[in-house]
Write a protein that holds these residues in place. Structure first.
Motif, PDB file in Angstrom:
ATOM      1  N   SER A  34     -56.587  13.663   9.114  1.00  0.00           N
ATOM      2  CA  SER A  34     -57.365  12.301   9.408  1.00  0.00           C
ATOM      3  C   SER A  34     -57.053  11.021   8.995  1.00  0.00           C
ATOM      4  CB  SER A  34     -58.293  12.952   8.959  1.00  0.00           C
ATOM      5  OG  SER A  34     -58.803  13.314   7.551  1.00  0.00           O
ATOM      6  N   TYR A  35     -57.287   9.748   9.170  1.00  0.00           N
ATOM      7  CA  TYR A  35     -57.654   8.880   7.952  1.00  0.00           C
ATOM      8  C   TYR A  35     -57.724   8.849   7.273  1.00  0.00           C
ATOM      9  CZ  TYR A  35     -56.396   6.939  12.717  1.00  0.00           C
ATOM     10  OH  TYR A  35     -56.161   6.354  13.745  1.00  0.00           O
ATOM     11  N   ARG A  36     -58.548  10.049   6.405  1.00  0.00           N
ATOM     12  CA  ARG A  36     -58.755  10.471   5.039  1.00  0.00           C
ATOM     13  C   ARG A  36     -57.648  10.619   4.626  1.00  0.00           C
ATOM     14  NH1 ARG A  36     -62.741   8.226   1.235  1.00  0.00           N
ATOM     15  NH2 ARG A  36     -63.885   8.936   2.318  1.00  0.00           N
ATOM     16  N   ASP A  37     -57.176  12.018   5.282  1.00  0.00           N
ATOM     17  CA  ASP A  37     -55.418  12.368   4.520  1.00  0.00           C
ATOM     18  C   ASP A  37     -54.878  10.457   4.583  1.00  0.00           C
ATOM     19  OD1 ASP A  37     -57.370  14.761   4.344  1.00  0.00           O
ATOM     20  OD2 ASP A  37     -56.889  15.486   6.441  1.00  0.00           O
ATOM     21  N   LEU A  38     -54.550  10.633   5.865  1.00  0.00           N
ATOM     22  CA  LEU A  38     -53.392   9.597   5.779  1.00  0.00           C
ATOM     23  C   LEU A  38     -53.486   8.330   4.395  1.00  0.00           C
ATOM     24  CD1 LEU A  38     -52.665   9.356   9.556  1.00  0.00           C
ATOM     25  CD2 LEU A  38     -51.579  10.288   8.083  1.00  0.00           C
ATOM     26  N   THR A  39     -54.935   8.355   4.258  1.00  0.00           N
ATOM     27  CA  THR A  39     -55.120   6.955   2.712  1.00  0.00           C
ATOM     28  C   THR A  39     -54.765   7.473   2.123  1.00  0.00           C
ATOM     29  OG1 THR A  39     -56.950   5.464   4.080  1.00  0.00           O
ATOM     30  CG2 THR A  39     -57.581   5.929   2.073  1.00  0.00           C
ATOM     31  N   ASP A  40     -54.622   8.668   1.929  1.00  0.00           N
ATOM     32  CA  ASP A  40     -54.619   9.007   0.464  1.00  0.00           C
ATOM     33  C   ASP A  40     -53.146   9.092  -0.026  1.00  0.00           C
ATOM     34  OD1 ASP A  40     -55.009  11.000  -2.493  1.00  0.00           O
ATOM     35  OD2 ASP A  40     -53.903  12.679  -0.860  1.00  0.00           O
ATOM     36  N   LEU A  41     -52.413   9.649   1.400  1.00  0.00           N
ATOM     37  CA  LEU A  41     -50.348   9.635   1.470  1.00  0.00           C
ATOM     38  C   LEU A  41     -50.652   8.261   1.464  1.00  0.00           C
ATOM     39  CD1 LEU A  41     -49.059  12.589   2.001  1.00  0.00           C
ATOM     40  CD2 LEU A  41     -48.925  11.979   4.107  1.00  0.00           C
ATOM     41  N   VAL A  42     -50.835   7.268   2.158  1.00  0.00           N
ATOM     42  CA  VAL A  42     -50.569   5.711   1.444  1.00  0.00           C
ATOM     43  C   VAL A  42     -50.478   5.698   0.740  1.00  0.00           C
ATOM     44  CG1 VAL A  42     -51.410   3.496   1.874  1.00  0.00           C
ATOM     45  CG2 VAL A  42     -51.164   4.880   3.932  1.00  0.00           C
ATOM     46  N   LEU A  43     -51.575   6.142  -0.566  1.00  0.00           N
ATOM     47  CA  LEU A  43     -51.516   5.576  -1.813  1.00  0.00           C
ATOM     48  C   LEU A  43     -51.101   5.972  -3.223  1.00  0.00           C
ATOM     49  CD1 LEU A  43     -55.295   4.747  -1.818  1.00  0.00           C
ATOM     50  CD2 LEU A  43     -53.536   2.709  -1.839  1.00  0.00           C
ATOM     51  N   ARG A  44     -50.300   7.195  -2.257  1.00  0.00           N
ATOM     52  CA  ARG A  44     -49.132   7.913  -3.396  1.00  0.00           C
ATOM     53  C   ARG A  44     -48.494   7.403  -3.094  1.00  0.00           C
ATOM     54  NH1 ARG A  44     -49.840  14.189  -1.651  1.00  0.00           N
ATOM     55  NH2 ARG A  44     -48.379  14.524  -3.281  1.00  0.00           N
ATOM     56  N   THR A  45     -47.915   7.223  -1.939  1.00  0.00           N
ATOM     57  CA  THR A  45     -46.297   6.231  -1.500  1.00  0.00           C
ATOM     58  C   THR A  45     -46.631   4.919  -1.887  1.00  0.00           C
ATOM     59  OG1 THR A  45     -46.673   7.632   0.250  1.00  0.00           O
ATOM     60  CG2 THR A  45     -45.311   5.809   0.076  1.00  0.00           C
ATOM     61  N   ALA A  46     -47.648   4.004  -2.324  1.00  0.00           N
ATOM     62  CA  ALA A  46     -47.615   3.322  -2.911  1.00  0.00           C
ATOM     63  C   ALA A  46     -47.156   3.106  -4.278  1.00  0.00           C
ATOM     64  CB  ALA A  46     -49.315   2.255  -2.329  1.00  0.00           C
ATOM     65  N   ALA A  47     -48.323   4.168  -4.613  1.00  0.00           N
ATOM     66  CA  ALA A  47     -47.537   4.142  -6.124  1.00  0.00           C
ATOM     67  C   ALA A  47     -46.445   4.174  -6.751  1.00  0.00           C
ATOM     68  CB  ALA A  47     -48.922   5.771  -7.042  1.00  0.00           C
ATOM     69  N   ALA A  48     -46.086   5.643  -5.791  1.00  0.00           N
ATOM     70  CA  ALA A  48     -44.222   6.188  -6.430  1.00  0.00           C
ATOM     71  C   ALA A  48     -43.493   5.198  -5.997  1.00  0.00           C
ATOM     72  CB  ALA A  48     -43.866   7.462  -5.152  1.00  0.00           C
ATOM     73  N   LEU A  49     -43.774   3.976  -5.133  1.00  0.00           N
ATOM     74  CA  LEU A  49     -42.933   2.410  -4.755  1.00  0.00           C
ATOM     75  C   LEU A  49     -42.804   2.536  -5.947  1.00  0.00           C
ATOM     76  CD1 LEU A  49     -43.528   2.285  -1.091  1.00  0.00           C
ATOM     77  CD2 LEU A  49     -41.661   3.638  -2.207  1.00  0.00           C
ATOM     78  N   ALA A  51     -43.320   2.639  -8.764  1.00  0.00           N
ATOM     79  CA  ALA A  51     -42.618   3.561  -9.882  1.00  0.00           C
ATOM     80  C   ALA A  51     -41.165   3.847  -9.993  1.00  0.00           C
ATOM     81  CB  ALA A  51     -43.150   5.371 -10.051  1.00  0.00           C
ATOM     82  N   GLY A  52     -40.835   3.661  -8.511  1.00  0.00           N
ATOM     83  CA  GLY A  52     -39.662   3.420  -8.086  1.00  0.00           C
ATOM     84  C   GLY A  52     -38.491   1.890  -8.250  1.00  0.00           C
ATOM     85  N   GLY A  53     -39.686   0.891  -8.887  1.00  0.00           N
ATOM     86  CA  GLY A  53     -39.286  -0.172  -9.065  1.00  0.00           C
ATOM     87  C   GLY A  53     -39.609  -1.102  -7.434  1.00  0.00           C
ATOM     88  N   VAL A  54     -40.190  -0.644  -6.862  1.00  0.00           N
ATOM     89  CA  VAL A  54     -40.359  -2.058  -5.900  1.00  0.00           C
ATOM     90  C   VAL A  54     -41.440  -2.657  -6.756  1.00  0.00           C
ATOM     91  CG1 VAL A  54     -41.398  -2.150  -4.068  1.00  0.00           C
ATOM     92  CG2 VAL A  54     -39.787   0.005  -3.776  1.00  0.00           C
ATOM     93  N   ARG A  55     -41.419  -4.187  -5.866  1.00  0.00           N
ATOM     94  CA  ARG A  55     -42.259  -5.392  -6.531  1.00  0.00           C
ATOM     95  C   ARG A  55     -42.350  -6.118  -5.205  1.00  0.00           C
ATOM     96  NH1 ARG A  55     -42.168  -2.520  -9.747  1.00  0.00           N
ATOM     97  NH2 ARG A  55     -41.783  -2.450 -12.518  1.00  0.00           N
ATOM     98  N   PRO A  56     -43.548  -6.802  -5.726  1.00  0.00           N
ATOM     99  CA  PRO A  56     -44.203  -7.609  -4.890  1.00  0.00           C
ATOM    100  C   PRO A  56     -43.144  -8.624  -3.654  1.00  0.00           C
ATOM    101  CG  PRO A  56     -45.747  -7.350  -5.689  1.00  0.00           C
ATOM    102  CD  PRO A  56     -44.004  -6.827  -5.980  1.00  0.00           C
ATOM    103  N   GLY A  57     -42.704  -8.426  -2.667  1.00  0.00           N
ATOM    104  CA  GLY A  57     -42.004  -8.981  -1.596  1.00  0.00           C
ATOM    105  C   GLY A  57     -40.553  -8.444  -1.575  1.00  0.00           C
ATOM    106  N   ASP A  58     -40.673  -7.376  -2.330  1.00  0.00           N
ATOM    107  CA  ASP A  58     -39.125  -6.724  -1.772  1.00  0.00           C
ATOM    108  C   ASP A  58     -39.103  -5.699  -0.503  1.00  0.00           C
ATOM    109  OD1 ASP A  58     -38.007  -6.890  -4.497  1.00  0.00           O
ATOM    110  OD2 ASP A  58     -38.647  -5.139  -4.863  1.00  0.00           O
ATOM    111  N   VAL A  59     -38.116  -5.365   0.391  1.00  0.00           N
ATOM    112  CA  VAL A  59     -37.541  -5.003   1.804  1.00  0.00           C
ATOM    113  C   VAL A  59     -38.070  -3.380   1.227  1.00  0.00           C
ATOM    114  CG1 VAL A  59     -36.314  -3.979   3.637  1.00  0.00           C
ATOM    115  CG2 VAL A  59     -36.883  -6.942   2.870  1.00  0.00           C
ATOM    116  N   VAL A  60     -38.769  -2.556   1.964  1.00  0.00           N
ATOM    117  CA  VAL A  60     -38.651  -1.255   1.696  1.00  0.00           C
ATOM    118  C   VAL A  60     -38.144  -0.499   3.121  1.00  0.00           C
ATOM    119  CG1 VAL A  60     -39.966   1.307   1.143  1.00  0.00           C
ATOM    120  CG2 VAL A  60     -40.252  -1.086   0.010  1.00  0.00           C
ATOM    121  N   ALA A  61     -36.885   0.051   3.515  1.00  0.00           N
ATOM    122  CA  ALA A  61     -36.908   0.799   4.547  1.00  0.00           C
ATOM    123  C   ALA A  61     -36.727   1.896   4.718  1.00  0.00           C
ATOM    124  CB  ALA A  61     -35.240   0.638   4.818  1.00  0.00           C
TER     125      ALA A  61
END
Length: 553
Positions: A34-49, A51-61
């Motif tokens: 569901s889009y609710r499940d995907l939203t949780d996955l998206v925001l967890r990924t954003a937090a993980a990125l 924490a992994g040092g990704v900053r605004p404007g960086d490229v994520v492959a």
């Protein structure tokens, strides 16, 4: 009908628990997210990125198949203020050495701060990133393990997508797509197609290609409709399963290139369609390569007894430098095919060309001469595009081999003509040869050869000057009896006194882009440098078998 704008991350604000994406499994069932499940996955990924040092404007492959993890990687990068870049996974390439060379160029161009991979691609990508001096890729499931979701998305980056071109004319080029351009292109497509959240959609197209990514996946999600997702190799193994999905799920919108329509016709017999219904399908968008009127006619004839309307077939035109869509045939109009005026009709064999519709909202299309002069209706020239969703520019060395250039306007390097406001696309301007004062295009000859029985993906036509001599080359992948004769007849008719050659490679040996187009200029360069794995020989007709001698009485 008014279709409102929707921001790229607006769907995260109030995600549906009832609608979402269905992923085909290895059997006949589907896994629902569901889009609710995907939203949780998206925001967890954003937090993980973050924490992994990704900053605004960086490229994520992203080196992933179509999956919930890809959705989370793409929108998670945006939610972290970064720029996602989808790179074709290894499955899209037949030869390992081709893939690693291709991926190395993409990584060197993109210079990602972070790379998300799936298990299937990890080892191959690990070698590429190590050679490029980049950080190791991280498998998606490991990336988000134990991570709490980001409270809210960060502002969108200036560049919302780094999209690579198909590379049909050389190396793929990185194109910077702004957040505004991406949103405008999605909005333009929704308004063109009268797309509503209640319209279920389906796609098997790869998400590293702009037609599969922007035309399908991103539109599905930003619109908020149910999306039924298959893998490209699932479609190749069983096009009938895809047709069953269209029928059973009452799919309203889908998309595919011309070769897929021809493939369905070869693989699916009418008897297998008994009980199927395609009357819900309002738009089957056809693009990414030249469209054959015969393929459209035959495809409709196959599915019409089961409810497919002719006006559901919607040819379109676009490209990475235009974010995606430039023109599209309006709903309910019905496709048509025409030739330009008499002075240029024979430039491409004189066969009718399928119309690719009219410019989407906020876009303008002109046809210009070699001198840049705007040409009248039904005159062939270069297609030039202006509008709201033109890319910001290229990343790194843009090169010049493809003939496409970006500036205040997009000079596409494609040949075409306008007729009654509709665009008719002929082919690449650089993949042609002037014969007796007329330009003959490689794609036009390929279309004629396909119509005479040589399957798509088994042939590439090359046209150019080799050592100063006008030359036409038929490159076969797994040549079959009779094909040389067909090619010799067509080449002799259209190429005049040009030198006619053939290169015969094993089946699957023709170099193609990640979307399956022949890499004509790459093959041409290898031919001229003597680096093809097979020798170029004169193109001659197959010998005619001698009749058996009559027995002596």
């Amino acid at each position: 009908m008014h279709i409102p704008d929707r921001g790229l991350l607006e769907w995260l604000d109030d995600p549906s628990t009832e609608r979402g994406l269905y992923y085909a499994d290895s059997g006949d069932s589907w896994n629902f997210w569901s889009y609710r499940d995907l939203t949780d996955l998206v925001l967890r990924t954003a937090a993980a990125l973050q924490a992994g040092g990704v900053r605004p404007g960086d490229v994520v492959a992203l080196v992933q198949r179509s999956s919930p993890g890809f959705v989370a990687g793409f929108f998670g990068a945006l939610a972290a203020g970064a720029t996602p870049c989808s790179i074709a996974p290894p499955f899209a390439f037949q030869r390992a050495d081709d893939y690693e060379k291709h991926a190395a160029h993409l990584f060197a161009t993109a210079q990602p701060r972070f790379t998300i991979s799936d298990d299937e691609s990890l080892e191959r990508i690990r070698k590429v990133t190590a050679t490029a001096g980049l950080d190791e890729p991280v498998v998606f499931e490991h990336l988000i393990d134990g991570v709490e979701p980001l409270e809210r998305p960060l502002p969108l980056p200036e560049t919302a997508l780094l999209q690579f071109t198909s590379g049909s004319s050389g190396f793929s080029r990185g194109v910077r797509i702004s957040s505004r351009a991406l949103q405008d292109n999605l909005t333009g497509m929704r308004r063109w197609l009268e797309w509503k959240p209640e319209h279920p959609c389906s796609s098997w197209l790869p998400v590293h290609h702009d037609m599969g990514l922007i035309g399908c996946l991103l539109n599905f999600i930003v619109t908020g409709c149910d999306g039924w997702m298959m893998q490209p190799d699932d479609f190749i193994r069983s096009p009938l399963r895809f047709l069953r999905c269209l029928s059973d799920r009452r799919i309203v919108r889908t998309a595919m290139p011309n070769f897929a329509l021809a493939y369905i016709q070869r693989r699916v017999k009418p008897a297998a369609l008994e009980g199927f219904r395609f009357d819900a399908l309002q738009s089957l968008i056809i693009g990414a390569e030249r469209i054959s009127p015969q393929v459209l006619t035959d495809f409709h004839a196959l599915l019409e007894p089961y409810g497919l309307r002719r006006d559901a077939l919607l040819p379109a035109y676009g490209g990475a430098e235009a974010t995606l869509a430039v023109t599209g045939l309006p709903l309910r109009e019905g496709w048509s095919a025409h030739t330009p005026d008499d002075a240029t009709a024979e430039s491409f064999g004189g066969a009718p060309v399928v119309g690719c519709g009219r410019p989407l909202e906020g876009r303008t299309v002109r046809i210009v001469s070699e001198d840049g002069e705007e040409l009248p209706d039904r005159s062939v020239g270069e297609i030039v595009v202006t509008g709201v969703s033109i890319a910001s520019g290229y990343v790194g060395d843009p090169g010049s081999a493809s003939g496409t250039s970006l500036g205040q306007e997009l000079k596409t390097g494609d040949a075409g003509f306008l007729h009654d406001g509709q665009l008719f696309v002929i082919g690449r301007l650089g993949d042609g040869l002037k014969v007796n004062g007329r330009m003959v295009f490689a794609e036009s000859l390929e279309t004629m050869l396909h119509e005479r029985g040589i399957p798509e993906r088994c042939l590439a036509v090359l046209l150019g000057h080799r050592e100063g001599v006008p030359t036409g080359v038929a490159v076969f992948g797994g040549v079959q009896p009779g094909w040389r004769t067909i090619a010799h007849e067509v080449f002799t008719e259209w190429l005049g006194d040009a030198e006619l050659l053939t290169v015969e490679l094993p089946r699957g040996g023709i170099a193609v882009t990640s979307s399956g187009k022949p890499r004509r200029r790459v093959i041409w360069s290898a031919l001229c440098a003597g680096k093809l794995p097979a020798e170029a020989k004169p193109l001659v007709a197959d010998p005619v078998a001698e009749p058996a001698a009559e027995p002596v009485a």
